[in-house]
Scaffold this motif. Structure first.
Motif, mmCIF file in Angstrom:
data_model
loop_
_atom_site.group_PDB
_atom_site.id
_atom_site.type_symbol
_atom_site.label_atom_id
_atom_site.label_comp_id
_atom_site.label_asym_id
_atom_site.label_seq_id
_atom_site.Cartn_x
_atom_site.Cartn_y
_atom_site.Cartn_z
ATOM 1 N N GLN A 58 87.099 60.746 25.538
ATOM 2 C CA GLN A 58 87.033 60.482 27.152
ATOM 3 C C GLN A 58 86.947 61.979 27.606
ATOM 4 O O GLN A 58 86.211 62.574 28.421
ATOM 5 C CB GLN A 58 88.327 59.936 27.678
ATOM 6 C CG GLN A 58 88.935 58.435 27.879
ATOM 7 C CD GLN A 58 87.223 57.951 27.981
ATOM 8 O OE1 GLN A 58 86.263 57.151 27.277
ATOM 9 N NE2 GLN A 58 86.924 57.963 29.365
ATOM 10 N N ALA A 59 87.250 62.895 27.053
ATOM 11 C CA ALA A 59 87.047 64.000 27.194
ATOM 12 C C ALA A 59 85.396 64.182 27.416
ATOM 13 O O ALA A 59 85.137 65.373 27.746
ATOM 14 C CB ALA A 59 87.735 65.263 26.171
ATOM 15 N N ILE A 60 84.596 63.644 26.062
ATOM 16 C CA ILE A 60 83.271 63.456 25.453
ATOM 17 C C ILE A 60 82.761 63.570 27.049
ATOM 18 O O ILE A 60 81.797 63.720 27.576
ATOM 19 C CB ILE A 60 83.146 63.278 24.547
ATOM 20 C CG1 ILE A 60 83.357 64.172 23.333
ATOM 21 C CG2 ILE A 60 81.294 63.214 24.793
ATOM 22 C CD1 ILE A 60 83.225 64.061 22.402
ATOM 23 N N ALA A 61 83.162 62.119 27.476
ATOM 24 C CA ALA A 61 82.451 61.712 28.553
ATOM 25 C C ALA A 61 82.486 62.543 29.866
ATOM 26 O O ALA A 61 81.674 62.236 30.526
ATOM 27 C CB ALA A 61 83.213 60.400 28.634
ATOM 28 N N GLU A 62 84.004 62.432 29.822
ATOM 29 C CA GLU A 62 84.153 63.968 30.968
ATOM 30 C C GLU A 62 83.091 64.648 31.658
ATOM 31 O O GLU A 62 82.428 65.366 32.758
ATOM 32 C CB GLU A 62 85.524 64.484 31.458
ATOM 33 C CG GLU A 62 85.858 64.876 32.342
ATOM 34 C CD GLU A 62 87.064 65.421 32.407
ATOM 35 O OE1 GLU A 62 87.499 66.123 33.344
ATOM 36 O OE2 GLU A 62 87.866 65.566 31.190
ATOM 37 N N ALA A 63 82.869 66.051 30.136
ATOM 38 C CA ALA A 63 82.391 66.409 29.661
ATOM 39 C C ALA A 63 80.697 66.432 30.750
ATOM 40 O O ALA A 63 79.414 66.561 31.089
ATOM 41 C CB ALA A 63 82.058 67.675 28.743
ATOM 42 N N HIS A 64 80.275 64.918 29.603
ATOM 43 C CA HIS A 64 78.855 64.646 30.258
ATOM 44 C C HIS A 64 78.532 64.360 31.365
ATOM 45 O O HIS A 64 77.142 64.679 32.191
ATOM 46 C CB HIS A 64 78.723 63.214 29.109
ATOM 47 C CG HIS A 64 77.269 62.601 29.356
ATOM 48 N ND1 HIS A 64 76.276 62.971 28.745
ATOM 49 C CD2 HIS A 64 77.386 61.034 30.241
ATOM 50 C CE1 HIS A 64 75.110 61.828 29.616
ATOM 51 N NE2 HIS A 64 75.917 61.082 30.051
ATOM 52 N N ILE A 65 80.019 63.809 32.214
ATOM 53 C CA ILE A 65 78.641 63.102 33.727
ATOM 54 C C ILE A 65 79.031 64.837 34.748
ATOM 55 O O ILE A 65 78.651 64.634 35.773
ATOM 56 C CB ILE A 65 80.407 62.018 34.501
ATOM 57 C CG1 ILE A 65 80.148 60.856 33.368
ATOM 58 C CG2 ILE A 65 80.513 62.163 36.154
ATOM 59 C CD1 ILE A 65 78.985 60.670 33.465
ATOM 60 N N ASN A 66 80.205 65.500 34.289
ATOM 61 C CA ASN A 66 80.540 66.975 35.107
ATOM 62 C C ASN A 66 79.657 67.803 34.200
ATOM 63 O O ASN A 66 79.507 69.049 34.962
ATOM 64 C CB ASN A 66 82.019 67.068 34.759
ATOM 65 C CG ASN A 66 82.550 66.320 35.642
ATOM 66 O OD1 ASN A 66 82.293 66.052 36.806
ATOM 67 N ND2 ASN A 66 83.894 65.400 34.963
ATOM 68 N N ARG A 68 76.224 68.047 35.311
ATOM 69 C CA ARG A 68 75.699 68.997 36.508
ATOM 70 C C ARG A 68 76.045 68.765 37.900
ATOM 71 O O ARG A 68 75.386 67.842 38.443
ATOM 72 C CB ARG A 68 74.849 68.076 36.438
ATOM 73 C CG ARG A 68 74.007 67.905 34.800
ATOM 74 C CD ARG A 68 72.152 67.486 35.060
ATOM 75 N NE ARG A 68 71.996 67.383 33.832
ATOM 76 C CZ ARG A 68 70.455 67.674 33.778
ATOM 77 N NH1 ARG A 68 69.859 68.610 34.179
ATOM 78 N NH2 ARG A 68 70.388 68.190 32.179
ATOM 79 N N PRO A 69 77.455 69.010 37.821
ATOM 80 C CA PRO A 69 78.040 68.893 39.141
ATOM 81 C C PRO A 69 77.106 68.941 40.202
ATOM 82 O O PRO A 69 78.086 68.932 41.515
ATOM 83 C CB PRO A 69 79.021 69.435 38.750
ATOM 84 C CG PRO A 69 78.985 70.459 38.095
ATOM 85 C CD PRO A 69 78.000 70.594 36.934
ATOM 86 N N GLY A 70 77.096 70.142 40.556
ATOM 87 C CA GLY A 70 75.725 70.351 41.538
ATOM 88 C C GLY A 70 74.197 70.111 42.081
ATOM 89 O O GLY A 70 73.619 70.483 43.229
ATOM 90 N N ALA A 71 74.221 69.305 41.726
ATOM 91 C CA ALA A 71 72.928 68.663 41.176
ATOM 92 C C ALA A 71 73.376 67.886 43.027
ATOM 93 O O ALA A 71 73.906 66.220 42.713
ATOM 94 C CB ALA A 71 72.388 68.197 40.409
#
Length: 99
Positions: A58-66, A68-71
């Motif tokens: 889940q930590a990996i998934a969170e990093a994956h989704i986040n 590109r937060p500014g896009a």
């Protein structure tokens, strides 16, 4: 480049979170509710040894989704929903690990 078909929360994929479809409210929120229920039910069947691995995933998934937060083209409201539900799920995993 994001892996669009990567499962990041149960059966929910990256493209469902960052894409325009399905809409965030109510569709995506309902999907997250159902998926969280399923994940929590499965959590009760997991031995403690697997919980640490789930937490890492889940930590990996969170990093994956986040990543590109500014896009601005990404569905920010659905990314926020992912983060909210992911936090709920990881909190429960941590509680089970500590018990």
């Amino acid at each position: 480049m994001l892996e669009l078909d990567k499962k990041v929360f149960g059966k929910i994929t990256t493209k469902e979170i960052i894409g325009a479809e399905p809409p965030a409210i109510p569709n995506t929120k309902n999907i997250f509710e159902k998926e969280l229920s399923t994940l929590l039910a499965e959590l009760d069947l997991q031995p403690k040894e697997n919980l640490s691995k789930l937490l890492e995933e889940q930590a990996i998934a969170e990093a994956h989704i986040n990543s590109r937060p500014g896009a601005m083209a990404l569905a920010q409201n659905k990314i926020k929903l992912f983060n909210e539900y992911n936090k709920k799920y990881t909190k429960i995993i941590k509680e089970k690990l500590e018990s």
